[in-house]
Scaffold this motif. Sequence first.
Motif, PDB file in Angstrom:
ATOM      1  N   ALA A 114      -8.599   4.329   4.985  1.00  0.00           N
ATOM      2  CA  ALA A 114      -7.858   3.547   4.004  1.00  0.00           C
ATOM      3  C   ALA A 114      -8.791   2.460   3.497  1.00  0.00           C
ATOM      4  O   ALA A 114      -9.929   2.333   3.959  1.00  0.00           O
TER       5      ALA A 114
ATOM      6  N   ASN B  37      -1.783   2.825   5.509  1.00  0.00           N
ATOM      7  CA  ASN B  37      -2.782   2.188   4.641  1.00  0.00           C
ATOM      8  C   ASN B  37      -2.634   0.670   4.575  1.00  0.00           C
ATOM      9  O   ASN B  37      -3.281   0.018   3.757  1.00  0.00           O
TER      10      ASN B  37
ATOM     11  N   THR C 209       0.819  -1.216   0.000  1.00  0.00           N
ATOM     12  CA  THR C 209       0.000   0.000   0.000  1.00  0.00           C
ATOM     13  C   THR C 209       0.848   1.259   0.000  1.00  0.00           C
ATOM     14  O   THR C 209       0.323   2.363   0.077  1.00  0.00           O
TER      15      THR C 209
END
Length: 1254
Positions: free
Chosen positions: A668, A594, A582
Amino acid sequence: MGNGKSFERSAVSIMDLLYKYGVLVARSSSSTPSTGRLEHPVGADEGSHHFLSSFPLSFVWVSNMVAVSCSYSRFSAIMEKIWRFICLLSFVEVVTFSHARVPGEQPLSNIAIHRSTLALHESAYIKASPLVLGLKGENSEWVTLKFSHPNPSIDDWIGVFSPSNFSATTCEPENKKDEPPLLCTAPIKYQYANYSNPSYTSTGNGILKLQLINQRADFSFALISGGISNPKLIAVSNTVTFANPKAPVYPRLAQGKSWNEMAVTWTSGYDIIEAVPFVEWGLQGGAQMQSPAGTLTFSRSSMCGSPARTVGWRDPGFIHTSFLKELWPNSMYTYRLGHRLFNGSYIWSQVYRFRASPYPGQSSLQRVVIFGDMGKAERDGSNEYSNHQPGSLNTTDQLIKDLNNIDIVFHIGDISYANGYISQWDQFTSQIEPIASTVPYMLASGNHELDWPGTGSFYDNMDSGGECGVLAETMYSTDYGMFRFCIADSELDWRPGTEQYKFIEHCLATADRQKQPWLIFMAHRVLGYSSSPWYAEVGSFGEPMGRESLQSLWQKYKVDIALYGHVHSYERTCPVYENICTSSEKSHYRGPLNGTIHVVAGGGGYNLAEFVSFQTNWSLFRDSDFGFVKLTAFNHSSLLLEYKRSSNGKVYDSFTINRDYPDILACATDSCRPARVPGEQPLSNIAIHRTTLALHESAYIKAFPLVLGLKGENSGWVTLKFSHPNPSGDDWIGVFSPSNFSATTCEPENTKDKPPLLCTAPIKYQYANYSNPSYTSTGNGILKLQLINQRANFSFALFSGGISNPKLVAVSNTVTYANPKAPVYPRLAQGKAWNEMAVTWTSGYDIIEAVPLVEWGLEGGPRMQSPAGTLTFSRSSMCGSPARTVGWRDPGFIHTSILKELWPNLVYSYRVGHRLFNGSYVWSQAYRFRASPYPGQNSLQRVVIFGDMGKAERDGSNEYNNYQPGSLNTTDQLIKDLNDIDIVFHIGDICYANGYISQWDQFTSQVEPIASTVPYMIASGNHERDWPGTGSFYTNMDSGGECGVLAETMYSTDYGMFRFCIADTEQDWRPGTEQYKFIEHCLATADRQKQPWLIFMAHRVLGYSSGTWYAEEGSFAEPMGRESLQSLWQKYKVDLAFYGHVHNYERTCPIYENICMSQEKSHYTGPLNGTIHVVAGGGGADLAQFTSLQTSWSLFRDYDFGFVKLTAFSHSSLLFEYKRSSNGKVYDSFTINRDYRDILACATDSCQPTTMAS
């Protein structure tokens, strides 16, 4: 770890046992292993691939013949006696394998101890010296062995036995029909005779030095020929013993269930029938106290199989644990272990020391070491069981070397590798004693502690050697400062629906990320990601069903780092979710991750593991060496991870995380819900960012007195004299603190931007012509303003141009308090227990300057001192403007102390203080409070409830969002009635700071007379919590960027005959959410016999309101409010539900599903059959209009400022009053009179359906 190959095996050993004096004993068995299909992959201890195949595995099949002659005619009389009891020899081993999920192979001892034969030789000898060890209290000493053998061999070896009598007379056979072998207890360790004796094979003579530790029994040493596969006993030494073999040894610390507890565990030979175990402890250099210890042990029969209950068994002695409680955070303590014998004498250990844990959320340097799979090794070079932990001592020694820079240690599984040889646990605890006696040494259990077929472990292999979790089995959470650690047990089922899955989710969900921003998950097996060959071979790159089961939790709750052992190497991934990185960053992470960074740290000491030859896309760093991980939290925003090799302590991999609290709250993938209700932020009226400089040499402003609070006051008045040659009607004076409010103090949000002239808003302001009618003609004026102690000095600025186009004309001298750091504005709150009181206050003293404390006791009685924890927050933890721009002001330090074990109903006095490091004290004034009644106590109990009060200025000056005109009236009425109030609930929209942080000081100063005397309980509202993208249910900007940092609440509390359930309407409350579960649990667990009055509270109206905007929405409440919760209110028979948010007063009938359940309006008797909903949002903020429509359920409305008072006279009688703040008179009231059986009576949807049978 277990072996990587998984087979279904069947083995049956049939042994014919014959024993008669002078008769040969034959033992034979045979079986053929059958290879089954691979049922389920299992991770293997790395190194198993390299050595297991080279050794015979006795539990698979055995085939041998052992012949022993029991003729003893050639021995002397003494030796004849020895030989007679030793010659009771025979051995049987029958192992049956059940159908296993994940069978593995147990790394057994190399020594075939059950095959031992007697070959004593008159000329052979072994002598040990000194005879007595530990004469000065040492728990570890060296012995020297001199030995001789007329027929030496290269495979001769010396075994260390304890207890010294290791003959068959000490054996307890597994089967009563079987007879024990010659040696039924394996040696603790062994060494070859030619070790350090190169000429041994030619001379037969040697000297060997071995290190012994105190293990509760004496020792003897045996010279054995025939190697370890066919041992023959040649000679036995004299005995060696410690001066006190029962002495208390090897203390290990661990965090207690509470942050301010430390568990001390140690081992001794003293049973509770001989001596009382305890710990003597206290602040370093201070008075010492004694705390009792509990005592446990375990027996051979509690082991699950061999070798733990056969040759590996050794009496573990007694294991004692004491809890040292009420520790002062960060303070240094000394302690020693003790046993009080029944003759009145004492046995003591040496003195140790430790530093108490920081307060949860405390911002200070905090250092955590994490590793797995260390095991133990011998410093004398001798061999021990499962002797494949070559890096163990290096890791231990590096930690000892760096101990001053370590605060807590986590050893995540495969701890000692005793594998059923119980003596090795003593060896391990001795090895780590310098670490574990000084800092908390936290454990997680691994396969080598728990796994054994048929015992409930998730993997049915034999890796524990029969220990099956008796010595170590763990699953827990613990907070350490800014860290929340969730430690799972990978040897138990973790999949959705299991108890462990629920534990993991609860641990992650309940982390207060404002206090514990660093959320760490740990387990032994790799439930995340690993490039280990055997994980690659099964195609999972981690434990099958590991991340598939748990990654949604890691992502939902934004776990920062997940750490594992099991694979004996080091590996780090990118921040990853569902196998996808991520972030492309590798070393310096900023903002939201995230995803979760997964780290394998299994290189503590066990034989190393290889990696797959190819590079996985999520693997950033690999190292096949021994090492450990160190986490260093510098503050709430900055974390460093370092991987260090054990060989030299150097850093070979590292990364940093730098982020703020809003980054944790940021959404996220799969970690936030969609936005619901956008809104607008009510900004300050003053355009401070537009300020221009217009200083005039003839203009001035002078303030006096220069120093306030000379007698300890926290509030004082200043007089301002000012003059302006060009006066105007919109000239105004701002109050600034700190006094230096120029651009030099600014921190621009964007480094490319230049800060404005004024980057800090004034605390408050007043127009120059206020109390100066002639100002516009003369340009001169005098103004009196009230200042409170706010940890900094003050200056005053004269502006022209109004508040929309401010021009700085003149700046005053500075004014300060005599001690601006003084402790101020204490506020009480109910503790977690009914007999606890939390005291919170603010000061300018950091913990590096002074120790915060409360001095308290029964009024007129002796005083005691209780420590306080310290928290603060930074500009970067704010979520947006104005909180992190013009509204920011340093909040100082927030201290909280818990006063415990209060006597019900009694009056206590207290004062808050700080002990400076020069030994002096700084004290507040003295306050008093009455302790809470016992739960269910039948006495007069009075509760005040309101919402949306805010604050106002007694000097008539203006402050931000200056729309709380009723605030002072409400405050003053409560102060006036304080002798008739027991507890206060302020249900949201507390001070309306809206991002102007200085206003919190103003508010706590205003309510101090109330909050310092009775518990002042709060609930959070939209003006404390809401901000877009931070996880609040409503994504408006009402908090001004505070986003819940200063107040966010969801709790329950009991007060006498009341149970209060306080919800947080800025978090999702709908069915299935954590809050819904909390609400139901709070309502369901009320003991209505003790707490007949069940009260629900929340800020937003989840029930019923005739407020204009709710009517316009067509819901007459928050959408999805009562639809989600009314079934709970009805099921658990909630009496009253209170709300704020709508700035007026309104009461409904007892209602369910929009229908009044009673026609009565004022005097309710018997069952209510519904819940009465009350809006009490008229605490002080500008009033709200009602709809013109008269709803059928609305009984009383009042468009005025006021509050509610509940008076419980008994379990059967309650009075409700609504009072206006302007005069304290009652404008609405009702009573409830009922008995306990009325609560039990069924109403619509409040009882379970019945059948004829029931």
